[in-house]
Design a protein around this motif. Sequence first.
Motif, PDB file in Angstrom:
ATOM      1  N   LEU A 101       0.825  -1.200   0.000  1.00  0.00           N
ATOM      2  CA  LEU A 101       0.000   0.000   0.000  1.00  0.00           C
ATOM      3  C   LEU A 101       0.865   1.260   0.000  1.00  0.00           C
ATOM      4  N   ALA A 102       1.988   1.212   0.712  1.00  0.00           N
ATOM      5  CA  ALA A 102       2.902   2.359   0.728  1.00  0.00           C
ATOM      6  C   ALA A 102       3.434   2.627  -0.677  1.00  0.00           C
ATOM      7  N   GLY A 103       3.779   1.578  -1.401  1.00  0.00           N
ATOM      8  CA  GLY A 103       4.262   1.740  -2.772  1.00  0.00           C
ATOM      9  C   GLY A 103       3.180   2.253  -3.702  1.00  0.00           C
ATOM     10  N   LEU A 104       1.977   1.731  -3.546  1.00  0.00           N
ATOM     11  CA  LEU A 104       0.871   2.184  -4.386  1.00  0.00           C
ATOM     12  C   LEU A 104       0.574   3.661  -4.173  1.00  0.00           C
ATOM     13  N   SER A 105       0.658   4.105  -2.935  1.00  0.00           N
ATOM     14  CA  SER A 105       0.317   5.491  -2.624  1.00  0.00           C
ATOM     15  C   SER A 105       1.268   6.488  -3.280  1.00  0.00           C
ATOM     16  N   ALA A 106       2.425   6.043  -3.719  1.00  0.00           N
ATOM     17  CA  ALA A 106       3.402   6.937  -4.343  1.00  0.00           C
ATOM     18  C   ALA A 106       3.298   6.970  -5.862  1.00  0.00           C
ATOM     19  N   ALA A 107       2.451   6.134  -6.445  1.00  0.00           N
ATOM     20  CA  ALA A 107       2.366   6.014  -7.899  1.00  0.00           C
ATOM     21  C   ALA A 107       1.332   6.969  -8.493  1.00  0.00           C
TER      22      ALA A 107
END
Length: 136
Positions: A101-107
């Motif tokens: 989720l942390a990675g998705l939030s940066a995309a």
Amino acid sequence: MNRVLILLASATLALAGCATAPVTDPTALQISDGEVENYWTPTAELVSTKLDLSALQGRSGQMREMAHTVEVTYIIGSDGKIHDSRVLSTIPASASGQWALAGLSAASYEPAPGNTARLPVRLTHTITLGAPPAAN
């Protein structure tokens, strides 16, 4: 797993084009994972260069075990950003999938040439971090 590896994994996910948008958006078109490129193209730009990894810490302050495979659902909104991302399952089941989720939030995404209306889409995606641990 150390903090640098977590940051690297999150940034890699963002650059790989994993994004989310509101899962609760009633206007979002439900699509399969393989159809996303018909609607949205990942950008090289990160929405956020500072990822919030506080969800990876347990109550004691120690880092929680991270899942190597995480199934997530999310929406790519009409703004090209990820919204309402949720973890559906993890492997191992007891491990944290918050890194995904942390990675998705940066995309972020831009509309594909055929998506001039900027239709929001909802999809489910499985993300794997490295190789699964060896069986004992």
